[in-house]
Design an enzyme around this catalytic site. Structure first.
Site, PDB file in Angstrom:
ATOM      1  N   LYS A   4      19.788 -11.530 -17.231  1.00 15.54           N
ATOM      2  CA  LYS A   4      20.998 -12.361 -17.138  1.00 15.54           C
ATOM      3  C   LYS A   4      22.227 -11.468 -16.951  1.00 15.54           C
ATOM      4  O   LYS A   4      23.117 -11.769 -16.154  1.00 15.54           O
ATOM      5  CB  LYS A   4      21.172 -13.207 -18.410  1.00 15.54           C
ATOM      6  CG  LYS A   4      20.230 -14.392 -18.489  1.00 15.54           C
ATOM      7  CD  LYS A   4      20.463 -15.165 -19.774  1.00 15.54           C
ATOM      8  CE  LYS A   4      19.354 -16.149 -20.096  1.00 15.54           C
ATOM      9  NZ  LYS A   4      19.046 -17.107 -19.063  1.00 15.54           N
ATOM     10  N   LEU A   5      22.259 -10.357 -17.697  1.00 16.78           N
ATOM     11  CA  LEU A   5      23.410  -9.449 -17.602  1.00 16.78           C
ATOM     12  C   LEU A   5      23.462  -8.786 -16.217  1.00 16.78           C
ATOM     13  O   LEU A   5      24.540  -8.642 -15.632  1.00 16.78           O
ATOM     14  CB  LEU A   5      23.338  -8.376 -18.692  1.00 16.78           C
ATOM     15  CG  LEU A   5      23.619  -8.865 -20.108  1.00 16.78           C
ATOM     16  CD1 LEU A   5      23.217  -7.814 -21.124  1.00 16.78           C
ATOM     17  CD2 LEU A   5      25.096  -9.218 -20.280  1.00 16.78           C
TER      18      LEU A   5
ATOM     19  N   ARG B 125      16.188  -1.899 -26.720  1.00 20.55           N
ATOM     20  CA  ARG B 125      15.064  -1.415 -27.533  1.00 20.55           C
ATOM     21  C   ARG B 125      14.607  -2.509 -28.496  1.00 20.55           C
ATOM     22  O   ARG B 125      15.376  -3.380 -28.882  1.00 20.55           O
ATOM     23  CB  ARG B 125      15.462  -0.153 -28.307  1.00 20.55           C
ATOM     24  CG  ARG B 125      16.596  -0.324 -29.345  1.00 20.55           C
ATOM     25  CD  ARG B 125      16.025  -0.463 -30.746  1.00 20.55           C
ATOM     26  NE  ARG B 125      17.022  -0.745 -31.773  1.00 20.55           N
ATOM     27  CZ  ARG B 125      17.325  -1.954 -32.207  1.00 20.55           C
ATOM     28  NH1 ARG B 125      16.773  -3.026 -31.680  1.00 20.55           N
ATOM     29  NH2 ARG B 125      18.210  -2.126 -33.186  1.00 20.55           N
ATOM     30  N   VAL B 126      13.310  -2.412 -28.831  1.00 15.77           N
ATOM     31  CA  VAL B 126      12.797  -3.261 -29.907  1.00 15.77           C
ATOM     32  C   VAL B 126      12.701  -2.348 -31.125  1.00 15.77           C
ATOM     33  O   VAL B 126      12.242  -1.209 -31.025  1.00 15.77           O
ATOM     34  CB  VAL B 126      11.424  -3.870 -29.536  1.00 15.77           C
ATOM     35  CG1 VAL B 126      10.846  -4.638 -30.713  1.00 15.77           C
ATOM     36  CG2 VAL B 126      11.549  -4.785 -28.337  1.00 15.77           C
ATOM     37  N   LYS B 127      13.190  -2.836 -32.268  1.00 20.74           N
ATOM     38  CA  LYS B 127      13.219  -2.016 -33.485  1.00 20.74           C
ATOM     39  C   LYS B 127      11.801  -1.615 -33.894  1.00 20.74           C
ATOM     40  O   LYS B 127      10.872  -2.411 -33.754  1.00 20.74           O
ATOM     41  CB  LYS B 127      13.867  -2.864 -34.603  1.00 20.74           C
ATOM     42  CG  LYS B 127      14.746  -2.096 -35.555  1.00 20.74           C
ATOM     43  CD  LYS B 127      15.450  -3.062 -36.506  1.00 20.74           C
ATOM     44  CE  LYS B 127      16.256  -2.355 -37.552  1.00 20.74           C
ATOM     45  NZ  LYS B 127      17.472  -1.726 -37.078  1.00 20.74           N
TER      46      LYS B 127
ATOM     47  N   GLU C 219      20.383  -9.006 -30.631  1.00 19.76           N
ATOM     48  CA  GLU C 219      21.713  -8.461 -30.935  1.00 19.76           C
ATOM     49  C   GLU C 219      22.250  -7.777 -29.674  1.00 19.76           C
ATOM     50  O   GLU C 219      21.580  -6.930 -29.095  1.00 19.76           O
ATOM     51  CB  GLU C 219      21.656  -7.442 -32.070  1.00 19.76           C
ATOM     52  CG  GLU C 219      23.079  -6.964 -32.439  1.00 19.76           C
ATOM     53  CD  GLU C 219      23.085  -5.724 -33.327  1.00 19.76           C
ATOM     54  OE1 GLU C 219      23.581  -5.817 -34.450  1.00 19.76           O
ATOM     55  OE2 GLU C 219      22.619  -4.663 -32.882  1.00 19.76           O
TER      56      GLU C 219
ATOM     57  N   GLU D  74      28.559  -0.500 -16.791  1.00 17.61           N
ATOM     58  CA  GLU D  74      28.194   0.867 -16.382  1.00 17.61           C
ATOM     59  C   GLU D  74      26.682   1.048 -16.501  1.00 17.61           C
ATOM     60  O   GLU D  74      26.034   1.479 -15.584  1.00 17.61           O
ATOM     61  CB  GLU D  74      28.878   1.890 -17.300  1.00 17.61           C
ATOM     62  CG  GLU D  74      30.341   2.121 -16.992  1.00 17.61           C
ATOM     63  CD  GLU D  74      30.538   2.964 -15.742  1.00 17.61           C
ATOM     64  OE1 GLU D  74      29.664   3.756 -15.417  1.00 17.61           O
ATOM     65  OE2 GLU D  74      31.584   2.791 -15.095  1.00 17.61           O
TER      66      GLU D  74
ATOM     67  N   HIS E  35      29.997  -7.025 -31.242  1.00 17.75           N
ATOM     68  CA  HIS E  35      28.612  -7.401 -31.537  1.00 17.75           C
ATOM     69  C   HIS E  35      28.423  -8.912 -31.469  1.00 17.75           C
ATOM     70  O   HIS E  35      29.215  -9.658 -32.028  1.00 17.75           O
ATOM     71  CB  HIS E  35      28.222  -6.957 -32.957  1.00 17.75           C
ATOM     72  CG  HIS E  35      28.205  -5.469 -33.139  1.00 17.75           C
ATOM     73  ND1 HIS E  35      27.740  -4.863 -34.282  1.00 17.75           N
ATOM     74  CD2 HIS E  35      28.567  -4.459 -32.326  1.00 17.75           C
ATOM     75  CE1 HIS E  35      27.836  -3.557 -34.158  1.00 17.75           C
ATOM     76  NE2 HIS E  35      28.348  -3.289 -32.974  1.00 17.75           N
TER      77      HIS E  35
ATOM     78  N   SER F 295      35.789   3.444 -40.645  1.00 22.32           N
ATOM     79  CA  SER F 295      35.272   4.719 -40.121  1.00 22.32           C
ATOM     80  C   SER F 295      35.858   5.051 -38.753  1.00 22.32           C
ATOM     81  O   SER F 295      35.810   6.194 -38.309  1.00 22.32           O
ATOM     82  CB  SER F 295      33.745   4.624 -39.974  1.00 22.32           C
ATOM     83  OG  SER F 295      33.406   3.602 -39.043  1.00 22.32           O
TER      84      SER F 295
END
Ligand code: 0O2
Length: 213
Positions: free
Chosen positions: A31-32, A54-56, A150, A49, A131, A125
């Site tokens: 989609k992106l 990744r899958v955790k 996410e 860019e 997100h 920080s």
């Protein structure tokens, strides 16, 4: 992997869950890419860019469940771990981030569960990123599973900062010396300045005619 599975169908369930998250990632990524191509077609400009996904790992999932006081079960991971499927979208300019987030939000297939805007409100920080936790329907042969992904959207400069800060954080196991913390905050301010100046420069060059040779 020490995930406990209660339904007597352990390995298959774990494999099925991972297949569903991988499929959800593929869908969001496609989609992106389509949004990026369309943007190029209409505006002769690419807001993205690059994209990393990744899958955790099972170890990280178990660690996150433990940290939050949950038993390591498939049910708990699906319910409580929002970033099993994660995608990071790197843009050139801050304005691209919000434009892209709007485009994602307006997508009929995608449901936005939550948004954390660390760009308007950076972390203490210095961390900046946008997100989104979204769900996307994954079509299996016998059912449709709304699956959480996410999405982190940030500029190249924000990403540069976040990857170094992440390494430092792990190296010191969270107890980063004050001097390094302050240095990181200063670098984060420089990143914000750089992003703002590059954006202004980009706006400016768009208005300038190319001089004839
Ligand atoms: P890792 O090791 O990168 O996977 P949640 O995921 O919602 O349960 P949280 O912390 O409330 O947890 O969500 P948040 O704030 O949206 O952060 C999610 C992810 O953003 C983190 O995943 C990091 O990847 C990244 N992140 C958040 N804060 C910082 C930061 O200060 N510095 C850097 N470098 N990255 C950050 P994990 O699972 O915490 O860590």
């Amino acid at each position: 992997m020490d995930l406990k599975i209660d339904n007597g169908n352990g390995v298959d369930s774990w494999k099925e869950v991972m297949l569903i998250y991988t499929s959800a990632l593929k869908q969001i990524e496609t989609k992106l890419e389509i949004l990026n191509d369309e943007f190029q077609h209409v505006h002769q400009y690419n807001p993205i860019e690059h994209i990393k996904s990744r899958v955790k790992t099972s170890e990280s999932i178990v660690k996150k469940l433990k940290k939050n006081g949950y038993e390591s079960t498939i049910e708990n991971m699906v319910e409580h771990v929002n970033d099993i499927a994660g995608i990071r979208v790197i843009c050139s300019f801050t304005s691209d981030i919000f434009r892209l987030a709007d485009m994602i939000e307006n997508h009929k297939d995608i449901r936005v569960i939550s948004v954390k805007d660390y760009i308007t409100y950076p972390k203490a920080s210095g961390y900046k990123s946008y997100h989104m936790i979204v769900t996307v329907p994954v079509y299996l042969s016998d059912r449709i599973v709304d699956t959480k992904v996410e999405i982190q959207i940030r500029t190249v400069a924000m990403d540069f900062w976040a990857s170094l800060e992440h390494k430092i954080h792990y190296k010191f196991e969270g107890n980063v010396p004050e001097r390094i913390k302050n240095e990181l905050i200063e670098c984060a301010n420089m990143v914000s300045d750089l992003d703002a100046r590059m954006r202004t420069l980009n706006e400016e060059i768009k208005t300038l005619a190319i001089p004839e040779q």
